[in-house]
Enzyme design. Structure first.
Site, PDB file in Angstrom:
ATOM      1  N   VAL A  10      -8.022   6.334  -9.294  1.00 36.90           N
ATOM      2  CA  VAL A  10      -7.228   5.641 -10.315  1.00 36.90           C
ATOM      3  C   VAL A  10      -8.083   4.839 -11.295  1.00 36.90           C
ATOM      4  CG1 VAL A  10      -5.124   5.531  -8.909  1.00 36.90           C
ATOM      5  CG2 VAL A  10      -6.742   3.597  -8.871  1.00 36.90           C
ATOM      6  N   TYR A  55      -9.628 -10.556  -6.782  1.00 35.48           N
ATOM      7  CA  TYR A  55      -8.407  -9.842  -6.353  1.00 35.48           C
ATOM      8  C   TYR A  55      -7.170 -10.555  -6.897  1.00 35.48           C
ATOM      9  CZ  TYR A  55      -5.011  -7.856  -2.967  1.00 35.48           C
ATOM     10  OH  TYR A  55      -3.939  -7.237  -2.365  1.00 35.48           O
TER      11      TYR A  55
HETATM   12  P1  NAP Z   1      -5.117   0.456   2.619  1.00 35.07           P
HETATM   13  O1  NAP Z   1      -4.536   0.844   3.933  1.00 35.07           O
HETATM   14  O2  NAP Z   1      -6.543   0.056   2.532  1.00 35.07           O
HETATM   15  O3  NAP Z   1      -4.822   1.627   1.573  1.00 35.07           O
HETATM   16  C1  NAP Z   1      -5.292   1.571   0.264  1.00 35.07           C
HETATM   17  C2  NAP Z   1      -4.980   2.912  -0.374  1.00 35.07           C
HETATM   18  O4  NAP Z   1      -5.487   2.896  -1.726  1.00 35.07           O
HETATM   19  C3  NAP Z   1      -5.643   4.060   0.353  1.00 35.07           C
HETATM   20  O5  NAP Z   1      -4.717   5.112   0.461  1.00 35.07           O
HETATM   21  C4  NAP Z   1      -6.810   4.438  -0.560  1.00 35.07           C
HETATM   22  O6  NAP Z   1      -7.051   5.830  -0.433  1.00 35.07           O
HETATM   23  C5  NAP Z   1      -6.241   4.082  -1.942  1.00 35.07           C
HETATM   24  N1  NAP Z   1      -7.283   3.820  -2.926  1.00 35.07           N
HETATM   25  C6  NAP Z   1      -8.228   2.861  -2.898  1.00 35.07           C
HETATM   26  N2  NAP Z   1      -9.028   2.951  -3.973  1.00 35.07           N
HETATM   27  C7  NAP Z   1      -8.559   3.989  -4.711  1.00 35.07           C
HETATM   28  C8  NAP Z   1      -8.945   4.590  -5.934  1.00 35.07           C
HETATM   29  N3  NAP Z   1      -9.978   4.151  -6.645  1.00 35.07           N
HETATM   30  N4  NAP Z   1      -8.221   5.641  -6.393  1.00 35.07           N
HETATM   31  C9  NAP Z   1      -7.174   6.115  -5.698  1.00 35.07           C
HETATM   32  N5  NAP Z   1      -6.753   5.589  -4.538  1.00 35.07           N
HETATM   33  C10 NAP Z   1      -7.445   4.539  -4.044  1.00 35.07           C
HETATM   34  O7  NAP Z   1      -4.306  -0.740   1.975  1.00 35.07           O
HETATM   35  P2  NAP Z   1      -2.801  -1.236   2.070  1.00 35.07           P
HETATM   36  O8  NAP Z   1      -2.807  -2.489   2.843  1.00 35.07           O
HETATM   37  O9  NAP Z   1      -1.880  -0.140   2.443  1.00 35.07           O
HETATM   38  O10 NAP Z   1      -2.612  -1.666   0.534  1.00 35.07           O
HETATM   39  C11 NAP Z   1      -1.759  -0.996  -0.363  1.00 35.07           C
HETATM   40  C12 NAP Z   1      -1.492  -1.938  -1.533  1.00 35.07           C
HETATM   41  O11 NAP Z   1      -0.848  -3.128  -1.064  1.00 35.07           O
HETATM   42  C13 NAP Z   1      -2.760  -2.402  -2.263  1.00 35.07           C
HETATM   43  O12 NAP Z   1      -2.510  -2.431  -3.656  1.00 35.07           O
HETATM   44  C14 NAP Z   1      -2.965  -3.800  -1.743  1.00 35.07           C
HETATM   45  O13 NAP Z   1      -3.646  -4.627  -2.652  1.00 35.07           O
HETATM   46  C15 NAP Z   1      -1.535  -4.253  -1.550  1.00 35.07           C
HETATM   47  N6  NAP Z   1      -1.390  -5.351  -0.599  1.00 35.07           N
HETATM   48  C16 NAP Z   1      -1.771  -5.214   0.700  1.00 35.07           C
HETATM   49  C17 NAP Z   1      -1.642  -6.309   1.553  1.00 35.07           C
HETATM   50  C18 NAP Z   1      -2.040  -6.232   3.004  1.00 35.07           C
HETATM   51  O14 NAP Z   1      -2.124  -7.286   3.647  1.00 35.07           O
HETATM   52  N7  NAP Z   1      -2.278  -5.063   3.570  1.00 35.07           N
HETATM   53  C19 NAP Z   1      -1.099  -7.516   1.091  1.00 35.07           C
HETATM   54  C20 NAP Z   1      -0.734  -7.610  -0.239  1.00 35.07           C
HETATM   55  C21 NAP Z   1      -0.880  -6.524  -1.076  1.00 35.07           C
HETATM   56  P3  NAP Z   1      -8.543   6.463  -0.588  1.00 35.07           P
HETATM   57  O15 NAP Z   1      -9.497   5.481   0.029  1.00 35.07           O
HETATM   58  O16 NAP Z   1      -8.456   7.773   0.110  1.00 35.07           O
HETATM   59  O17 NAP Z   1      -8.702   6.619  -2.064  1.00 35.07           O
END
Ligand code: NAP
Length: 280
Positions: A86, A177
């Site tokens: 992305v 972030y």
């Molecule tokens: P995660 O398990 O680390 O998953 C992140 C996803 O983003 C992975 O599928 C990764 O796939 C993809 N990704 C990362 N960099 C990318 C890139 N450059 N291009 C395309 N895809 C990319 O994280 P998650 O916790 O599910 O987080 C999902 C969203 O929720 C994020 O935006 C995060 O900031 C937000 N969020 C999470 C939390 C939390 O506590 N977990 C809290 C608040 C907000 P690949 O590595 O295969 O590309």
């Protein structure tokens, strides 16, 4: 891009029947839970991320979860995947074009791909700053620009940006972030106004600490830096949540699926915290 998995049954009679949803970061964590929730509503879902093997595996698991469900949950939709980075406009344009070629224009865009780096501000160099902006904010901008013409032509669309409680308030040691996620919420609000009369809603969903790889990494980081046990580190992360627990991915996904419903058409420009009451 590798060819995906097509013709997988999903929910019949769901309110998103026939709508094509593109979920970035759909291969794991919150993104795969969102894909599942949208499939249950009858959407056709394209998972997008950088790692084809992970996307393919998740697509297969979601497909078998659906086919194993009650027969009322099955119909004639599809789950597919494309690879995308992305941070690159070219990669995003190519991925969305390929997804639209296979399954029709994108009606629902979920900007979920994200990364969370932590560092004291004094140690936040250009590398961390640029990376947080590139993935969390530029990525959202690139995907919306690529999907919007199709939504405008259809006169209907749902854009859901997965921001964070870090987009609504400050937290120490994650300034880059936080700045990027605040930017995502600013973009959400501005675009919601621009599109208010076009049948397209734009909202942000803001999870608190949610049980995914991001939290696993945060726990490992606390353990390494403080010598606390894993259990203590997890309790520390959950302590800011009034419900004293980590949010689960499907709790975030349910909020996203609701915002995508036709009946949520008056919801736009909003930032919904899914954080056990941490933000109100
Ligand atoms: P995660 O398990 O680390 O998953 C992140 C996803 O983003 C992975 O599928 C990764 O796939 C993809 N990704 C990362 N960099 C990318 C890139 N450059 N291009 C395309 N895809 C990319 O994280 P998650 O916790 O599910 O987080 C999902 C969203 O929720 C994020 O935006 C995060 O900031 C937000 N969020 C999470 C939390 C939390 O506590 N977990 C809290 C608040 C907000 P690949 O590595 O295969 O590309």
């Amino acid at each position: 891009m590798k060819p995906g998995i097509q013709g997988v049954p999903s929910a019949a009679g769901g309110t998103l029947q026939g709508k094509h949803a593109f979920v970035t970061g759909g291969g794991r964590g919150i993104g795969s839970a969102i894909a599942h929730a949208l499939l249950l509503q009858g959407a056709r879902v394209t998972l997008a991320g950088r790692t084809a093997a992970v996307l393919e595996q998740t697509a297969r698991e979601l497909a078998s979860a659906l086919t194993a469900g009650p027969s009322s949950e099955t119909g004639g939709c599809a789950i597919d995947f494309v690879t995308v980075d992305v941070t690159s406009r070219e990669s995003v344009n190519a991925a969305l074009a390929e997804a639209a070629r296979r399954h029709g224009p994108i009606a629902i865009l979920v900007n979920n791909a994200g990364q969370a780096a932590s560092a004291p501000f004094a140690k936040t160099g250009d590398d961390i700053w640029r990376q947080m902006m590139a993935v969390n904010l530029d990525g959202t901008y690139h995907c919306i620009q690529a999907a919007l013409p199709g939504m405008l032509a259809a006169g209907w669309g749902r854009i859901v940006n997965i921001a964070s409680t870090a987009g609504m308030t400050g937290y120490a040691y994650v300034s880059a972030y936080c700045a990027a996620k605040h930017g995502v919420i600013g973009l959400t609000r501005s675009l919601a106004l621009e599109l208010a009369t076009k049948g397209i809603t734009v909202n942000a969903v803001c999870p608190g600490y949610t049980e995914t790889d991001i939290v696993k990494d945060a726990v490992a980081n606390i353990v390494a830096k403080t010598g606390r046990s894993e259990e203590q580190a997890r309790a520390e992360l959950a302590a800011g949540n009034p419900q004293k627990q980590l949010v689960q991915p499907d709790q975030v996904a349910n909020a996203v699926a609701w915002l995508c419903q036709p009946g949520a058409s008056a919801m736009t420009g909003q930032s919904l915290a899914v954080a056990g009451g941490e933000i109100m």
